[in-house]
Design an enzyme around this catalytic site. Sequence first.
Site, short mmCIF file in Angstrom:
data_model
loop_
_atom_site.label_atom_id
_atom_site.label_comp_id
_atom_site.label_asym_id
_atom_site.label_seq_id
_atom_site.Cartn_x
_atom_site.Cartn_y
_atom_site.Cartn_z
N ASP A 116 22.58 -21.17 46.37
CA ASP A 116 23.68 -20.29 45.96
C ASP A 116 24.97 -21.10 45.89
OD1 ASP A 116 25.53 -17.88 45.86
OD2 ASP A 116 23.63 -16.84 46.10
N ASP A 117 26.09 -20.44 46.02
CA ASP A 117 27.39 -21.10 45.87
C ASP A 117 27.58 -22.23 46.91
OD1 ASP A 117 29.95 -21.55 45.02
OD2 ASP A 117 30.69 -19.53 45.37
N LYS A 212 21.32 -18.70 38.55
CA LYS A 212 22.07 -17.49 38.87
C LYS A 212 23.49 -17.71 38.38
CE LYS A 212 23.98 -15.00 42.89
NZ LYS A 212 23.81 -14.71 44.32
N ASP A 214 27.14 -16.34 38.16
CA ASP A 214 28.08 -15.37 38.72
C ASP A 214 29.24 -15.15 37.75
OD1 ASP A 214 29.02 -13.65 40.62
OD2 ASP A 214 28.76 -15.05 42.28
N SER A 246 25.10 -11.94 36.78
CA SER A 246 25.86 -10.97 37.57
C SER A 246 26.73 -10.10 36.65
CB SER A 246 26.74 -11.71 38.58
OG SER A 246 25.93 -12.51 39.40
N ARG A 267 22.49 -8.26 38.31
CA ARG A 267 23.05 -7.55 39.47
C ARG A 267 23.82 -6.33 39.00
NH1 ARG A 267 24.83 -10.52 43.86
NH2 ARG A 267 26.04 -8.65 44.32
N ASP A 271 27.65 -6.99 46.67
CA ASP A 271 26.90 -7.93 47.51
C ASP A 271 26.28 -7.19 48.69
OD1 ASP A 271 27.95 -9.81 45.86
OD2 ASP A 271 28.93 -10.98 47.43
C1 GLA Z 1 29.30 -13.41 44.64
C2 GLA Z 1 27.84 -13.01 44.44
C3 GLA Z 1 27.03 -13.35 45.67
C4 GLA Z 1 27.14 -14.82 45.99
C5 GLA Z 1 28.61 -15.20 46.14
C6 GLA Z 1 28.77 -16.69 46.29
O1 GLA Z 1 29.92 -12.65 45.61
O2 GLA Z 1 27.73 -11.65 44.14
O3 GLA Z 1 25.67 -13.01 45.49
O4 GLA Z 1 26.52 -15.56 44.99
O5 GLA Z 1 29.37 -14.78 44.99
O6 GLA Z 1 30.10 -17.06 46.30
#
Ligand code: GLA
Length: 471
Positions: A116-117, A212, A214, A246, A267, A271
């Site tokens: 992820d991030d 993914k 965002d 997202s 999404r 979150d």
């Molecule tokens: C957003 C996404 C999360 C995650 C964060 C990471 O909030 O919705 O799922 O990936 O960013 O910074």
Amino acid sequence: MLKEVMQDILISCGSVAKVVQSARVKSSYCKALPRMPREDCFLLLVALALKTVAGLENGLARTPPMGWMPFERFRCVTDCVKFPRDCISERLFMRTADLLVSEGYAAAGYEYLIIDDCWMEKERNRITNELMPDRERFPSGLSHLSAYVSQLLITILFSVLVSACQIHNKSLKFGLYHDVGARTCMHLGPGAKGFHAIDAKTFAKWNVDYVKLDGCYVQGIDLNKAYPAFGQALNKTGRPMVYSCSWPYYQNHPNFELIKKHCNLWRFADDIRDSIASVARIMLKYYRMQQNLTKHAGPGSWNDPDMLVLGNFHLSYDASRMQLALWAVLAAPLIMSNDLQTVRPEIRALLQNRAIIEVDQDPLGIPGQCVLISNSIQVWLRPVMPTNNIGLRSFAVAFANVGNHEECPLCPLTFTIVLQDLGFTNQMGYTVYDLFDSKHILGLFKPKDEFTVRINPSGVEFYKFKPEDIY
Ligand code: GLA
């Protein structure tokens, strides 16, 4: 033979380059069509293949993706000196890859290991403009990590071959987070704005299987253009990559018809947090949008209610059952976010429950809906395989107690329903299986029979109703 050719191509094509290549490869099929000239046959194959490029028929995610992603559990911890076990680093991903295999998750279907991030350097490479993984936390680079992940099963298989009875003959797959805007949501790394082609190529070079994307820091960006554009950049690389968007989450009125054409999953809610309240909020959001959400989901295109948080700190055993059952009813991606090293055995058993995974991965790909709400009880229903001899489908039915009943909010509740009120009309009846305990068959129930369940607070009972054949 032609049918086989068409199917084969429909499944394997993702981009123009790839379909032409694919048609070339498949041109051997033309030998099997002796009355058609070779050139015509080849053109037919290309035409058939190109038809699939209009929507997102990239052949991927025919069932909801399953895997692991760190964000809910590990957030954006970057200090590996103070928090060596929890920081976002290659060590965390290698450890998790090992555990996915050794603890049986990979064999149960959890195949994508997704970063992820917070994996990037703050700025791009000054010369090439490429993204770069943080040098200190990912010293070996992402090609190395992706190779580690994809080779892992093979390596481990050799060492456990003798004792292993459940061998999943494929490797893990590797996923990566990015953002369509100027920076990623945690602001640590640069976003894709202005660099679609370079970033897609970099991902392909690193053998990424899942992206993914965002949607933070998108001032001045039209998401309805930027998401498709990044998807096309991915397609152009010729490397099949699942595309997780997202996009709708960042819009007030998402156009799901458009989103579905460009993304494998999307999404639609906030979150997730490690709490039953958060799980219930997402269920409620789905319920409010369910007509629209279910219309657009199916093989290759899934609603994503966010990660599974089972195995962390705040879900009770019953609440863990609830999240898992409901995610299976929704045909949701099963992407865990937890520390696989500390998941308790009973939660691991839930996460690896084959009957429930089978519901989630059902080949019909029809997402379920909430069909009845009575005080604290919600009844969720999803059509699944198998069918009986006249094509009536089975149903996975979740009876959830969301626990705000006035009389006794924290008590188990009893709920009774006549099956025909759920639309169960097969006169020969339904054999009912407990999905949490595959050995437990509850018996045969006819449409006029009452079905009674007792459901724990913030819990669920989950059954499969299989229609008997009609003679
Ligand atoms: C957003 C996404 C999360 C995650 C964060 C990471 O909030 O919705 O799922 O990936 O960013 O910074």
